[in-house]
Design an enzyme around this catalytic site. Structure first.
Site, mmCIF file in Angstrom:
data_model
loop_
_atom_site.group_PDB
_atom_site.id
_atom_site.type_symbol
_atom_site.label_atom_id
_atom_site.label_comp_id
_atom_site.label_asym_id
_atom_site.label_seq_id
_atom_site.Cartn_x
_atom_site.Cartn_y
_atom_site.Cartn_z
ATOM 1 N N GLN A 17 0.774 -1.252 0.000
ATOM 2 C CA GLN A 17 0.000 0.000 0.000
ATOM 3 C C GLN A 17 0.802 1.297 0.000
ATOM 4 O O GLN A 17 0.480 2.235 -0.746
ATOM 5 C CB GLN A 17 -0.954 0.018 1.219
ATOM 6 C CG GLN A 17 -1.887 1.200 1.198
ATOM 7 C CD GLN A 17 -2.815 1.296 2.401
ATOM 8 O OE1 GLN A 17 -3.391 2.329 2.656
ATOM 9 N NE2 GLN A 17 -2.988 0.237 3.150
ATOM 10 N N ARG A 38 6.984 -8.951 -10.084
ATOM 11 C CA ARG A 38 7.565 -10.281 -10.195
ATOM 12 C C ARG A 38 6.737 -11.146 -11.143
ATOM 13 O O ARG A 38 5.511 -11.199 -11.010
ATOM 14 C CB ARG A 38 7.600 -10.930 -8.820
ATOM 15 C CG ARG A 38 8.852 -11.766 -8.643
ATOM 16 C CD ARG A 38 8.765 -12.667 -7.498
ATOM 17 N NE ARG A 38 8.424 -12.012 -6.250
ATOM 18 C CZ ARG A 38 9.002 -12.338 -5.109
ATOM 19 N NH1 ARG A 38 9.958 -13.217 -5.095
ATOM 20 N NH2 ARG A 38 8.620 -11.774 -3.998
ATOM 21 N N LYS A 136 10.954 -4.974 9.313
ATOM 22 C CA LYS A 136 9.848 -4.858 8.357
ATOM 23 C C LYS A 136 8.639 -4.277 9.093
ATOM 24 O O LYS A 136 8.422 -4.577 10.260
ATOM 25 C CB LYS A 136 9.481 -6.230 7.810
ATOM 26 C CG LYS A 136 10.528 -6.801 6.884
ATOM 27 C CD LYS A 136 10.053 -8.093 6.292
ATOM 28 C CE LYS A 136 11.094 -8.639 5.335
ATOM 29 N NZ LYS A 136 10.688 -9.906 4.744
ATOM 30 N N GLU A 139 1.235 -1.288 8.321
ATOM 31 C CA GLU A 139 0.412 -0.170 8.793
ATOM 32 C C GLU A 139 0.305 -0.043 10.324
ATOM 33 O O GLU A 139 0.669 0.961 10.914
ATOM 34 C CB GLU A 139 -0.993 -0.327 8.187
ATOM 35 C CG GLU A 139 -2.053 0.608 8.742
ATOM 36 C CD GLU A 139 -1.836 2.051 8.346
ATOM 37 O OE1 GLU A 139 -1.560 2.304 7.175
ATOM 38 O OE2 GLU A 139 -1.958 2.935 9.220
ATOM 39 N N ASP A 168 0.492 3.709 6.082
ATOM 40 C CA ASP A 168 0.769 3.357 4.687
ATOM 41 C C ASP A 168 0.467 4.519 3.739
ATOM 42 O O ASP A 168 1.361 5.100 3.134
ATOM 43 C CB ASP A 168 -0.084 2.152 4.279
ATOM 44 C CG ASP A 168 0.509 0.848 4.772
ATOM 45 O OD1 ASP A 168 1.711 0.813 5.057
ATOM 46 O OD2 ASP A 168 -0.236 -0.138 4.875
ATOM 47 N N GLY A 247 -8.349 20.141 19.265
ATOM 48 C CA GLY A 247 -7.898 21.518 19.444
ATOM 49 C C GLY A 247 -8.476 22.156 20.693
ATOM 50 O O GLY A 247 -8.931 21.483 21.612
ATOM 51 N N GLY A 248 -8.475 23.441 20.717
ATOM 52 C CA GLY A 248 -8.951 24.167 21.889
ATOM 53 C C GLY A 248 -10.471 24.322 21.936
ATOM 54 O O GLY A 248 -11.004 24.951 22.847
ATOM 55 N N GLN A 249 -11.161 23.775 20.964
ATOM 56 C CA GLN A 249 -12.624 23.893 20.922
ATOM 57 C C GLN A 249 -13.222 22.548 21.326
ATOM 58 O O GLN A 249 -13.162 21.602 20.562
ATOM 59 C CB GLN A 249 -13.099 24.253 19.505
ATOM 60 C CG GLN A 249 -12.474 25.500 18.935
ATOM 61 C CD GLN A 249 -12.933 26.764 19.631
ATOM 62 O OE1 GLN A 249 -13.921 26.757 20.374
ATOM 63 N NE2 GLN A 249 -12.233 27.851 19.427
HETATM 64 N N1 COA Z 1 12.187 -10.036 -9.083
HETATM 65 C C1 COA Z 1 12.865 -10.808 -8.215
HETATM 66 N N2 COA Z 1 12.733 -10.714 -6.888
HETATM 67 C C2 COA Z 1 11.845 -9.810 -6.433
HETATM 68 C C3 COA Z 1 11.121 -8.959 -7.284
HETATM 69 C C4 COA Z 1 11.310 -9.096 -8.667
HETATM 70 N N3 COA Z 1 10.664 -8.353 -9.550
HETATM 71 N N4 COA Z 1 10.338 -8.150 -6.529
HETATM 72 C C5 COA Z 1 10.573 -8.481 -5.259
HETATM 73 N N5 COA Z 1 11.489 -9.482 -5.188
HETATM 74 C C6 COA Z 1 12.031 -10.127 -4.005
HETATM 75 C C7 COA Z 1 13.043 -9.245 -3.325
HETATM 76 O O1 COA Z 1 14.286 -9.340 -3.935
HETATM 77 C C8 COA Z 1 12.999 -9.751 -1.903
HETATM 78 O O2 COA Z 1 13.794 -10.930 -1.807
HETATM 79 P P1 COA Z 1 15.055 -11.068 -0.783
HETATM 80 O O3 COA Z 1 14.546 -10.743 0.585
HETATM 81 O O4 COA Z 1 15.461 -12.495 -0.956
HETATM 82 O O5 COA Z 1 16.096 -10.126 -1.193
HETATM 83 C C9 COA Z 1 11.521 -10.116 -1.757
HETATM 84 O O6 COA Z 1 11.003 -10.313 -3.063
HETATM 85 C C10 COA Z 1 10.655 -8.990 -1.212
HETATM 86 O O7 COA Z 1 11.066 -8.707 0.015
HETATM 87 P P2 COA Z 1 10.254 -7.748 1.013
HETATM 88 O O8 COA Z 1 10.037 -6.395 0.502
HETATM 89 O O9 COA Z 1 11.043 -7.806 2.273
HETATM 90 O O10 COA Z 1 8.810 -8.442 1.099
HETATM 91 P P3 COA Z 1 8.046 -9.079 2.323
HETATM 92 O O11 COA Z 1 6.769 -9.567 1.770
HETATM 93 O O12 COA Z 1 8.893 -10.045 3.069
HETATM 94 O O13 COA Z 1 7.774 -7.831 3.317
HETATM 95 C C11 COA Z 1 6.969 -5.632 3.831
HETATM 96 C C12 COA Z 1 6.755 -6.913 3.037
HETATM 97 C C13 COA Z 1 5.898 -4.644 3.426
HETATM 98 C C14 COA Z 1 6.875 -5.923 5.331
HETATM 99 C C15 COA Z 1 8.372 -5.047 3.504
HETATM 100 O O14 COA Z 1 8.463 -4.893 2.110
HETATM 101 C C16 COA Z 1 8.664 -3.737 4.178
HETATM 102 O O15 COA Z 1 8.952 -3.654 5.386
HETATM 103 N N6 COA Z 1 8.621 -2.630 3.398
HETATM 104 C C17 COA Z 1 8.959 -1.308 3.872
HETATM 105 C C18 COA Z 1 7.875 -0.716 4.708
HETATM 106 C C19 COA Z 1 6.562 -0.670 4.003
HETATM 107 O O16 COA Z 1 6.394 -0.123 2.939
HETATM 108 N N7 COA Z 1 5.553 -1.230 4.663
HETATM 109 C C20 COA Z 1 4.180 -1.035 4.319
HETATM 110 C C21 COA Z 1 3.697 -1.905 3.281
HETATM 111 S S1 COA Z 1 2.069 -1.393 2.894
#
Ligand code: COA
Length: 425
Positions: A17, A38, A136, A139, A168, A247-249
């Site tokens: 998001q 991906r 990681k 929201e 988010d 706020g103050g209201q």
């Molecule tokens: N081709 C190949 N690999 C891909 C890819 C692509 N096009 N797109 C994603 N990947 C892989 C990445 O290389 C990564 O692999 P690795 O960990 O082996 O290097 C993996 O997919 C994605 O990792 P990640 O972003 O950590 O996903 P997750 O599902 O484990 O975690 C979140 C999700 C949201 C917790 C994390 O992305 C995060 O903390 N993001 C930052 C904060 C954020 O935006 N949070 C709110 C989300 S709404």
């Protein structure tokens, strides 16, 4: 008609998001947004909370309008080549992967600068540098660590998260501002820069008034909090204040006619000082206009609970819309608690394009929220989200200017997954 961000090309490496909110805003403002996904899977939200079988979810479609989609395996050597070519031909890279993911793909900030010194590299992360930078975050984690949860809810109850996606979507909004500012600065410097929006910081920014109150608390009780009027002592940190006005209201949520069966038959009522006399007249309590216990804001503060109970006796005799009509004639600030159903049916929101109907080839028609900021010279036109890999060919051919032979090589390598547009499983 031209758009504010015409000519800006975005390599949208976002998912879920926060990142997609940011790039969707930029796309509505006219940027060409190329979403890299991906192969075979795409943004995980395509398949989450599905309401129509085999069609991209509303979760995905409502966050990815006006974008193009290319599938790319960033870990395949040919895929990496395409990714680097995209870095060279885009102005902004936006990503919100977990910490270190882009570095592991070989796209370090140093490498990006080598490829394209004008590139703006924008990230959402859960935390800024510090003890939690490698974590990681989703929201509600951001709401809890940014000060929203500890200050939301009722005093007697546990911390509460809000339905507004301040972690988010709020952070996506902050990031969009950073990107637009960096684009503007690039006009003068010719250089790109890194832009980081940490979700904890974004939530805290939206909780600014609570940090204000934390400091005020060191100098005495927070008199506008209803616990003051109830003689409940304050602790060391800003308490949860229920529906007290920020706020103050002083304000509170009051029952309206029908509250017994309708969970949203309520109105938010603010006892703004300049209209105190009008409030007293409306509720039939004219003696409070001059009574020393009620006539001034300071006199009223310790009595707010009783005052709102008296006003509620009146609001319970009216529907929330009747109350709104009557109160607004006297400029008394108030607002009906609108359900999502009522908001979806509200004609004025449709008329302004804040709620738009969008058609999608796999799922049919649905409603979405359009650009909430209206620009007179850059109107936003909401276009459906792309199917997974829908624009593979056109991006390789028209954006990267690869010839047919090269495109075939890339496809044969498996870097794009499949060559045909497909909905995610
Ligand atoms: N081709 C190949 N690999 C891909 C890819 C692509 N096009 N797109 C994603 N990947 C892989 C990445 O290389 C990564 O692999 P690795 O960990 O082996 O290097 C993996 O997919 C994605 O990792 P990640 O972003 O950590 O996903 P997750 O599902 O484990 O975690 C979140 C999700 C949201 C917790 C994390 O992305 C995060 O903390 N993001 C930052 C904060 C954020 O935006 N949070 C709110 C989300 S709404």
């Amino acid at each position: 008609m031209s758009k504010a961000l015409d000519g800006v090309r975005i390599l949208d490496f976002t998912h879920v998001q926060s990142g997609p909110t940011c790039t969707q805003l930029l796309a509505w403002l006219g940027a060409d947004c190329i979403k890299v996904e991906r192969p075979g899977v795409g943004d995980i939200t395509r398949g989450q909370l599905r309401d129509v079988p085999n069609a991209d979810s509303l979760y995905f479609t409502m966050l990815n309008h006006n974008k193009r989609s290319i599938t790319l395996d960033a870990k395949n050597p040919k895929g990496k080549e395409v990714l680097e070519a995209l870095v060279k031909s885009c102005d902004v890279l936006v990503e919100n992967f977990g910490p270190g993911v882009l570095d592991r793909m070989g796209l370090t900030w140093e490498r990006i600068q080598e490829l394209n010194p004008r590139m703006i590299y924008a990230s959402v992360k859960g935390f800024g540098p510090g003890p939690y930078e490698d974590c990681k975050v989703y929201e509600n984690v951001a709401q809890c660590t940014g000060g929203a949860a500890s200050t939301t809810g009722f005093r007697e109850g546990p911390p509460v998260v809000t339905g507004a996606q301040i972690g988010d979507s709020g952070t996506g909004l902050h990031l969009a501002l950073g990107i637009v500012a960096a684009l503007y600065q690039r006009n003068a410097t010719g250089r790109g820069q890194r832009v980081l929006a940490a979700m904890q910081d974004g939530v805290l920014n939206l909780c600014r008034v609570k940090l204000r109150d934390q400091q005020r608390l060191q100098r005495g009780p927070l008199k506008e909090y209803s616990q003051y009027g109830e003689s409940v002592p304050f602790g060391k940190a800003v308490p949860r204040a229920g529906n007290d006005s920020g706020g103050g209201q002083p304000g509170w949520i009051l029952k309206c006619k029908g509250w017994e069966s309708d969970p949203d038959a309520y109105i938010y009522f603010i006892t703004q000082a300049p209209v105190w006399a009008a409030i007293c007249k409306v509720i039939g309590q004219e003696d409070w206009i001059t009574h020393p216990d009620y006539a001034t804001p300071d006199a009223r503060l310790p009595r707010l609970k009783a005052i709102f109970a008296r006003i509620e006796q009146w609001t319970m005799t009216k529907t929330k819309f009747e109350a709104m009509d009557i109160l607004n004639k006297d400029d008394i600030p108030c607002g009906p608690i609108l359900s999502m159903k009522e908001i979806l049916e509200e004609k004025s929101l449709r008329d302004t394009g804040t709620i738009v109907e969008v058609d999608h080839p796999k799922r049919g028609k649905y409603f979405s929220v359009g650009l909430p900021v209206k620009l007179s010279d850059s109107p936003a036109e909401v276009k459906r989200s792309p199917l997974l890999g829908e624009h593979n060919d056109e991006i390789l051919r028209d954006v990267l200017r690869f010839d047919a032979k090269k495109i075939e090589e890339i496809k044969a390598s498996g870097a794009l997954g499949g060559s045909k547009p497909m909905a995610a499983e």
